[in-house]
Design an enzyme around this catalytic site. Structure first.
Site, PDB file in Angstrom:
ATOM      1  N   LEU A  50      -3.371  -6.164  13.435  1.00  0.00           N
ATOM      2  CA  LEU A  50      -4.090  -6.713  12.251  1.00  0.00           C
ATOM      3  C   LEU A  50      -3.098  -6.630  10.876  1.00  0.00           C
ATOM      4  O   LEU A  50      -2.043  -5.816  11.080  1.00  0.00           O
ATOM      5  CB  LEU A  50      -5.519  -6.114  11.964  1.00  0.00           C
ATOM      6  CG  LEU A  50      -6.488  -6.425  12.992  1.00  0.00           C
ATOM      7  CD1 LEU A  50      -7.561  -5.271  13.053  1.00  0.00           C
ATOM      8  CD2 LEU A  50      -6.902  -7.782  12.732  1.00  0.00           C
ATOM      9  N   PRO A  51      -3.179  -7.251   9.986  1.00  0.00           N
ATOM     10  CA  PRO A  51      -2.481  -7.118   8.826  1.00  0.00           C
ATOM     11  C   PRO A  51      -2.065  -5.561   8.376  1.00  0.00           C
ATOM     12  O   PRO A  51      -0.966  -5.009   8.039  1.00  0.00           O
ATOM     13  CB  PRO A  51      -2.928  -7.978   7.706  1.00  0.00           C
ATOM     14  CG  PRO A  51      -3.805  -8.863   8.509  1.00  0.00           C
ATOM     15  CD  PRO A  51      -4.234  -8.182   9.477  1.00  0.00           C
ATOM     16  N   THR A 108       0.867  -1.942  11.753  1.00  0.00           N
ATOM     17  CA  THR A 108       1.561  -1.015  10.906  1.00  0.00           C
ATOM     18  C   THR A 108       0.712  -0.610   9.808  1.00  0.00           C
ATOM     19  O   THR A 108       0.405  -1.368   8.953  1.00  0.00           O
ATOM     20  CB  THR A 108       2.826  -1.515  10.247  1.00  0.00           C
ATOM     21  OG1 THR A 108       3.790  -2.125  11.250  1.00  0.00           O
ATOM     22  CG2 THR A 108       3.695  -0.493   9.605  1.00  0.00           C
ATOM     23  N   LYS A 135       7.539   4.839  12.832  1.00  0.00           N
ATOM     24  CA  LYS A 135       7.749   3.344  12.571  1.00  0.00           C
ATOM     25  C   LYS A 135       8.305   3.224  10.824  1.00  0.00           C
ATOM     26  O   LYS A 135       9.209   2.729  10.767  1.00  0.00           O
ATOM     27  CB  LYS A 135       6.589   2.813  12.560  1.00  0.00           C
ATOM     28  CG  LYS A 135       6.391   1.170  11.815  1.00  0.00           C
ATOM     29  CD  LYS A 135       6.774   0.360  12.684  1.00  0.00           C
ATOM     30  CE  LYS A 135       7.146  -1.100  11.812  1.00  0.00           C
ATOM     31  NZ  LYS A 135       7.803  -2.037  12.231  1.00  0.00           N
ATOM     32  N   LYS A 168       5.882  -3.817   2.393  1.00  0.00           N
ATOM     33  CA  LYS A 168       4.931  -3.064   2.647  1.00  0.00           C
ATOM     34  C   LYS A 168       5.250  -1.866   3.375  1.00  0.00           C
ATOM     35  O   LYS A 168       4.658  -0.647   3.124  1.00  0.00           O
ATOM     36  CB  LYS A 168       4.192  -4.155   3.840  1.00  0.00           C
ATOM     37  CG  LYS A 168       3.010  -3.163   4.262  1.00  0.00           C
ATOM     38  CD  LYS A 168       2.353  -4.045   5.619  1.00  0.00           C
ATOM     39  CE  LYS A 168       1.605  -3.056   6.496  1.00  0.00           C
ATOM     40  NZ  LYS A 168       1.175  -3.771   7.793  1.00  0.00           N
TER      41      LYS A 168
HETATM   42  P1  NAD Z   1      -0.231 -11.821  10.705  1.00  0.00           P
HETATM   43  O1  NAD Z   1      -0.907 -11.993   9.112  1.00  0.00           O
HETATM   44  O2  NAD Z   1       0.771 -12.967  11.104  1.00  0.00           O
HETATM   45  O3  NAD Z   1      -1.497 -11.651  11.729  1.00  0.00           O
HETATM   46  C1  NAD Z   1      -2.649 -10.918  11.456  1.00  0.00           C
HETATM   47  C2  NAD Z   1      -3.780 -11.717  12.164  1.00  0.00           C
HETATM   48  O4  NAD Z   1      -4.911 -10.969  11.797  1.00  0.00           O
HETATM   49  C3  NAD Z   1      -4.073 -13.066  11.392  1.00  0.00           C
HETATM   50  O5  NAD Z   1      -4.076 -14.184  12.484  1.00  0.00           O
HETATM   51  C4  NAD Z   1      -5.566 -12.915  10.729  1.00  0.00           C
HETATM   52  O6  NAD Z   1      -6.380 -13.914  10.954  1.00  0.00           O
HETATM   53  C5  NAD Z   1      -5.890 -11.735  11.761  1.00  0.00           C
HETATM   54  N1  NAD Z   1      -7.056 -10.943  11.170  1.00  0.00           N
HETATM   55  C6  NAD Z   1      -7.217 -10.315  10.058  1.00  0.00           C
HETATM   56  N2  NAD Z   1      -8.433  -9.791   9.932  1.00  0.00           N
HETATM   57  C7  NAD Z   1      -9.255 -10.036  11.028  1.00  0.00           C
HETATM   58  C8  NAD Z   1     -10.485  -9.803  11.598  1.00  0.00           C
HETATM   59  N3  NAD Z   1     -11.046  -8.909  10.640  1.00  0.00           N
HETATM   60  N4  NAD Z   1     -10.660 -10.069  12.704  1.00  0.00           N
HETATM   61  C9  NAD Z   1      -9.996 -10.828  13.339  1.00  0.00           C
HETATM   62  N5  NAD Z   1      -8.701 -11.184  13.029  1.00  0.00           N
HETATM   63  C10 NAD Z   1      -8.179 -10.953  11.970  1.00  0.00           C
HETATM   64  O7  NAD Z   1       0.405 -10.585  10.630  1.00  0.00           O
HETATM   65  P2  NAD Z   1       1.575 -10.190  11.784  1.00  0.00           P
HETATM   66  O8  NAD Z   1       3.020 -10.482  11.339  1.00  0.00           O
HETATM   67  O9  NAD Z   1       1.198 -10.719  13.218  1.00  0.00           O
HETATM   68  O10 NAD Z   1       1.748  -8.547  11.461  1.00  0.00           O
HETATM   69  C11 NAD Z   1       0.735  -7.926  12.329  1.00  0.00           C
HETATM   70  C12 NAD Z   1       0.967  -6.436  12.074  1.00  0.00           C
HETATM   71  O11 NAD Z   1       2.199  -6.056  12.846  1.00  0.00           O
HETATM   72  C13 NAD Z   1       0.989  -5.958  10.597  1.00  0.00           C
HETATM   73  O12 NAD Z   1       0.732  -4.684  10.412  1.00  0.00           O
HETATM   74  C14 NAD Z   1       2.625  -5.976  10.423  1.00  0.00           C
HETATM   75  O13 NAD Z   1       3.199  -5.118   9.219  1.00  0.00           O
HETATM   76  C15 NAD Z   1       3.054  -5.417  11.558  1.00  0.00           C
HETATM   77  N6  NAD Z   1       4.694  -5.891  12.205  1.00  0.00           N
HETATM   78  C16 NAD Z   1       5.027  -7.156  11.865  1.00  0.00           C
HETATM   79  C17 NAD Z   1       6.228  -7.466  12.287  1.00  0.00           C
HETATM   80  C18 NAD Z   1       6.762  -9.088  12.057  1.00  0.00           C
HETATM   81  O14 NAD Z   1       7.972  -9.270  12.126  1.00  0.00           O
HETATM   82  N7  NAD Z   1       5.765 -10.006  11.507  1.00  0.00           N
HETATM   83  C19 NAD Z   1       7.068  -6.858  12.977  1.00  0.00           C
HETATM   84  C20 NAD Z   1       6.383  -5.528  13.106  1.00  0.00           C
HETATM   85  C21 NAD Z   1       5.239  -4.938  12.890  1.00  0.00           C
END
Ligand code: NAD
Length: 298
Positions: free
Chosen positions: A65-66, A94, A169, A244
């Site tokens: 999740l975000p 994260t 991390k 972030k």
């Molecule tokens: P994103 O915003 O693309 O995906 C998050 C998903 O969670 C969305 O599809 C959203 O609809 C869903 N969501 C939110 N609230 C929800 C709920 N209550 N119930 C069900 N679904 C829900 O984010 P991301 O890029 O996939 O990143 C996810 C995590 O991974 C974050 O914490 C980010 O910091 C970490 N991260 C991201 C990357 C990257 O390159 N994108 C790399 C390493 C770590």
């Protein structure tokens, strides 16, 4: 093979969940976004109508999740007390160390085993099953979690007790933010001093200026391997996510009284870049702000 609930199918989760399905697990997926859920279903996951439905008889619950508020809300409202107490909870988002420890305590008070397992590697590594997982939890929790992380990973490392995955991390990404900013500054200075940038790369990538930001992710087009710099800084790791992670690192540093001036500088630079409209660009795009050629999108 296990019944796995996978909550959060965005940029990262949308790549990760299908790899568990490919490994033969029954993946009950849910996301608030119908579009994200549809893509995961096309790639082999099973559609759940809600988080409650996904976790109802799950053996493993994975969240991606975000941010912390989403993790706390989903765990408290839809997982703890709804999933069987025998279920293993794995949070790959994260988030800050304190929230990770709080939710692990709340989960274990209700009889669950939980680990924090944030990842290094971007969207391509999520889709390709080549993420690095940093896992916080007891030895027993780590041993239980590892087989479910392996199909999504090139490395799964036990960082220590609850919250240690998140600590590793943010420390790692504080290095990344600071080295990328320093690498960008060096390329801009090299150019102004009349150096050919390919020649500077050839030297620095084999000298003591070498780092991942230099050798694997050079922020200059046409120099080094193919990187987001070769695609107008599209794709890759968004500057907003780097900001972030730097904020999480600075908050953590303050909470334990650690002196982190380089991390603080990097946070300020990324804040400025995001404020000027660079948030969705790859984080190496900050070179355009440093060389003063950055034009915010219309
Ligand atoms: P994103 O915003 O693309 O995906 C998050 C998903 O969670 C969305 O599809 C959203 O609809 C869903 N969501 C939110 N609230 C929800 C709920 N209550 N119930 C069900 N679904 C829900 O984010 P991301 O890029 O996939 O990143 C996810 C995590 O991974 C974050 O914490 C980010 O910091 C970490 N991260 C991201 C990357 C990257 O390159 N994108 C790399 C390493 C770590």
């Amino acid at each position: 093979m296990a019944k796995i609930a996978f909550i959060g199918l965005g940029h990262m989760g949308g790549g990760m969940a299908p790899n568990l399905a490919k490994a033969g697990h029954e993946v009950h997926a849910f996301d608030l976004s119908e579009e994200a859920l549809g893509v995961a279903v096309e790639k082999g996951c099973m559609r759940a109508g809600s988080t409650d439905e996904a976790v109802a008889d799950a053996e493993v619950v994975i969240t991606m999740l975000p941010a912390a508020q989403h993790v706390l809300d989903v765990q408290r409202t839809h997982v703890l007390g709804k999933a069987p107490a025998s279920a293993l909870l794995i949070d790959c988002s994260t988030i800050d160390v304190a929230s990770a420890r709080t939710i692990e305590e709340e989960a274990s008070a209700k009889g669950y085993t939980m680990v924090d397992a944030p990842v290094s590697g971007g969207i391509a590594a999520a889709a390709g099953g080549t993420l690095t997982f940093m896992v916080g939890g007891s030895d027993e929790a780590f041993e239980r979690a590892k087989p479910f992380l392996d199909p999504m990973a090139k490395a799964v490392i036990h960082a220590g007790g609850p919250g240690a995955g998140q600590a590793a991390k943010i420390c790692n990404n504080m290095i990344l933010g600071a080295t990328m900013a320093a690498t960008c500054e060096a390329f801009v200075l090299a150019k102004k001093l009349g150096l050919d940038l390919q020649t500077f790369f050839d030297i620095s990538s084999k000298a003591s200026g070498q780092s991942w930001s230099m050798t694997s992710y050079a922020p200059v087009p046409g120099v080094g391997p193919d990187t987001p710099a070769d695609h107008d800084y599209e794709g890759g790791f968004a500057a907003a996510l780097m900001l972030k992670d730097l904020k999480l690192a600075m908050d953590a540093a303050q909470s334990v009284g650690a002196y982190t001036p380089m991390g603080g500088e990097a946070e300020e630079l990324y804040q400025r870049f995001v404020d000027r409209g660079g948030g969705s660009k790859d984080f190496s795009g900050i070179i355009k702000m440093i060389d003063d050629s950055w034009k915010a999108p219309e």
